[in-house]
Scaffold this motif. Sequence first.
Motif, PDB file in Angstrom:
ATOM      1  N   CYS A  25       0.833  -1.202   0.000  1.00 23.03           N
ATOM      2  CA  CYS A  25       0.000   0.000   0.000  1.00 23.03           C
ATOM      3  C   CYS A  25       0.866   1.251   0.000  1.00 23.03           C
ATOM      4  O   CYS A  25       1.763   1.399   0.837  1.00 23.03           O
ATOM      5  CB  CYS A  25      -0.919  -0.016   1.217  1.00 23.03           C
ATOM      6  N   ASP A  26       0.594   2.174  -0.921  1.00 25.41           N
ATOM      7  CA  ASP A  26       1.356   3.417  -0.997  1.00 25.41           C
ATOM      8  C   ASP A  26       1.095   4.340   0.183  1.00 25.41           C
ATOM      9  O   ASP A  26       1.945   5.171   0.511  1.00 25.41           O
ATOM     10  CB  ASP A  26       1.068   4.142  -2.307  1.00 25.41           C
ATOM     11  N   LEU A  27      -0.047   4.236   0.839  1.00 27.20           N
ATOM     12  CA  LEU A  27      -0.284   5.057   2.029  1.00 27.20           C
ATOM     13  C   LEU A  27       0.649   4.635   3.148  1.00 27.20           C
ATOM     14  O   LEU A  27       1.092   5.458   3.944  1.00 27.20           O
ATOM     15  CB  LEU A  27      -1.738   4.930   2.510  1.00 27.20           C
ATOM     16  N   ASN A  28       0.957   3.366   3.233  1.00 26.15           N
ATOM     17  CA  ASN A  28       1.879   2.873   4.243  1.00 26.15           C
ATOM     18  C   ASN A  28       3.281   3.427   3.998  1.00 26.15           C
ATOM     19  O   ASN A  28       3.983   3.803   4.936  1.00 26.15           O
ATOM     20  CB  ASN A  28       1.892   1.339   4.254  1.00 26.15           C
ATOM     21  N   GLU A  29       3.687   3.511   2.729  1.00 23.75           N
ATOM     22  CA  GLU A  29       4.998   4.055   2.371  1.00 23.75           C
ATOM     23  C   GLU A  29       5.108   5.523   2.741  1.00 23.75           C
ATOM     24  O   GLU A  29       6.158   5.990   3.160  1.00 23.75           O
ATOM     25  CB  GLU A  29       5.244   3.914   0.868  1.00 23.75           C
ATOM     26  N   ASP A  30       4.035   6.272   2.564  1.00 25.60           N
ATOM     27  CA  ASP A  30       4.055   7.711   2.821  1.00 25.60           C
ATOM     28  C   ASP A  30       3.810   8.059   4.283  1.00 25.60           C
ATOM     29  O   ASP A  30       3.712   9.224   4.638  1.00 25.60           O
ATOM     30  CB  ASP A  30       3.024   8.423   1.946  1.00 25.60           C
ATOM     31  N   GLY A  31       3.675   7.073   5.156  1.00 30.54           N
ATOM     32  CA  GLY A  31       3.485   7.321   6.577  1.00 30.54           C
ATOM     33  C   GLY A  31       2.097   7.794   6.946  1.00 30.54           C
ATOM     34  O   GLY A  31       1.870   8.273   8.045  1.00 30.54           O
ATOM     35  N   VAL A  32       1.129   7.672   6.049  1.00 30.21           N
ATOM     36  CA  VAL A  32      -0.234   8.114   6.319  1.00 30.21           C
ATOM     37  C   VAL A  32      -0.994   7.047   7.096  1.00 30.21           C
ATOM     38  O   VAL A  32      -1.672   7.331   8.074  1.00 30.21           O
ATOM     39  CB  VAL A  32      -0.982   8.445   5.007  1.00 30.21           C
ATOM     40  N   CYS A  33      -0.851   5.807   6.698  1.00 30.95           N
ATOM     41  CA  CYS A  33      -1.634   4.714   7.278  1.00 30.95           C
ATOM     42  C   CYS A  33      -1.110   4.294   8.648  1.00 30.95           C
ATOM     43  O   CYS A  33      -1.833   4.281   9.623  1.00 30.95           O
ATOM     44  CB  CYS A  33      -1.630   3.517   6.338  1.00 30.95           C
ATOM     45  N   ARG A  34       0.152   3.919   8.697  1.00 33.08           N
ATOM     46  CA  ARG A  34       0.772   3.439   9.935  1.00 33.08           C
ATOM     47  C   ARG A  34      -0.084   2.386  10.622  1.00 33.08           C
ATOM     48  O   ARG A  34      -0.390   2.460  11.797  1.00 33.08           O
ATOM     49  CB  ARG A  34       1.058   4.594  10.879  1.00 33.08           C
ATOM     50  N   ASN A  35      -0.522   1.407   9.836  1.00 31.53           N
ATOM     51  CA  ASN A  35      -1.316   0.280  10.333  1.00 31.53           C
ATOM     52  C   ASN A  35      -2.643   0.688  10.971  1.00 31.53           C
ATOM     53  O   ASN A  35      -3.170   0.005  11.841  1.00 31.53           O
ATOM     54  CB  ASN A  35      -0.500  -0.571  11.310  1.00 31.53           C
ATOM     55  N   SER A  36      -3.208   1.805  10.536  1.00 31.66           N
ATOM     56  CA  SER A  36      -4.503   2.244  11.057  1.00 31.66           C
ATOM     57  C   SER A  36      -5.654   1.471  10.429  1.00 31.66           C
ATOM     58  O   SER A  36      -6.791   1.635  10.813  1.00 31.66           O
ATOM     59  CB  SER A  36      -4.704   3.737  10.806  1.00 31.66           C
ATOM     60  N   VAL A  37      -5.373   0.645   9.465  1.00 30.70           N
ATOM     61  CA  VAL A  37      -6.336  -0.198   8.761  1.00 30.70           C
ATOM     62  C   VAL A  37      -7.422   0.661   8.108  1.00 30.70           C
ATOM     63  O   VAL A  37      -8.597   0.323   8.114  1.00 30.70           O
ATOM     64  CB  VAL A  37      -6.917  -1.279   9.696  1.00 30.70           C
ATOM     65  N   ILE A  38      -6.998   1.767   7.517  1.00 32.15           N
ATOM     66  CA  ILE A  38      -7.926   2.635   6.794  1.00 32.15           C
ATOM     67  C   ILE A  38      -8.568   1.885   5.631  1.00 32.15           C
ATOM     68  O   ILE A  38      -9.696   2.160   5.242  1.00 32.15           O
ATOM     69  CB  ILE A  38      -7.208   3.917   6.299  1.00 32.15           C
ATOM     70  N   CYS A  39      -7.868   0.858   5.119  1.00 32.24           N
ATOM     71  CA  CYS A  39      -8.391   0.107   3.977  1.00 32.24           C
ATOM     72  C   CYS A  39      -9.687  -0.629   4.325  1.00 32.24           C
ATOM     73  O   CYS A  39     -10.591  -0.721   3.507  1.00 32.24           O
ATOM     74  CB  CYS A  39      -7.356  -0.874   3.459  1.00 32.24           C
ATOM     75  N   GLU A  40      -9.798  -1.124   5.562  1.00 31.46           N
ATOM     76  CA  GLU A  40     -11.020  -1.831   5.949  1.00 31.46           C
ATOM     77  C   GLU A  40     -12.212  -0.881   5.986  1.00 31.46           C
ATOM     78  O   GLU A  40     -13.292  -1.214   5.514  1.00 31.46           O
ATOM     79  CB  GLU A  40     -10.836  -2.511   7.304  1.00 31.46           C
ATOM     80  N   SER A  41     -12.007   0.312   6.520  1.00 34.25           N
ATOM     81  CA  SER A  41     -13.086   1.301   6.573  1.00 34.25           C
ATOM     82  C   SER A  41     -13.464   1.767   5.175  1.00 34.25           C
ATOM     83  O   SER A  41     -14.644   1.926   4.864  1.00 34.25           O
ATOM     84  CB  SER A  41     -12.663   2.504   7.414  1.00 34.25           C
ATOM     85  N   PHE A  42     -12.472   1.991   4.328  1.00 32.04           N
ATOM     86  CA  PHE A  42     -12.744   2.444   2.968  1.00 32.04           C
ATOM     87  C   PHE A  42     -13.475   1.378   2.174  1.00 32.04           C
ATOM     88  O   PHE A  42     -14.393   1.683   1.419  1.00 32.04           O
ATOM     89  CB  PHE A  42     -11.428   2.838   2.280  1.00 32.04           C
ATOM     90  N   HIS A  43     -13.089   0.122   2.354  1.00 31.70           N
ATOM     91  CA  HIS A  43     -13.780  -0.982   1.675  1.00 31.70           C
ATOM     92  C   HIS A  43     -15.244  -1.011   2.087  1.00 31.70           C
ATOM     93  O   HIS A  43     -16.129  -1.177   1.253  1.00 31.70           O
ATOM     94  CB  HIS A  43     -13.111  -2.316   1.997  1.00 31.70           C
TER      95      HIS A  43
END
Length: 77
Positions: A25-43
């Motif tokens: 995930c590119d958000l993880n690379e940019d330090g935005v996600c930091r394992n916040s699991v934003i992908c589950e909410s977005f899905h």
Amino acid sequence: MNGIIINDKQYIFLKTDKSVDCDKCDLNEDGVCRNSVICESFHYLMHGSEGVGVFKELKESNMKRVNKPNESGIIEI
């Protein structure tokens, strides 16, 4: 809606399965996600069901390389 803009970068959300980890995930690379699991909410917002995916930064060169979803609607990365 299948993407977001964060810090002037546009990202597209690609549905995946649990075998795809946050390193893809590119958000993880940019330090935005930091394992916040934003992908589950977005899905859930997009599909109304539980699931995961990854965000890929939209660049002109990436637009040509996005694979087509398989019969389950999952895009292989």
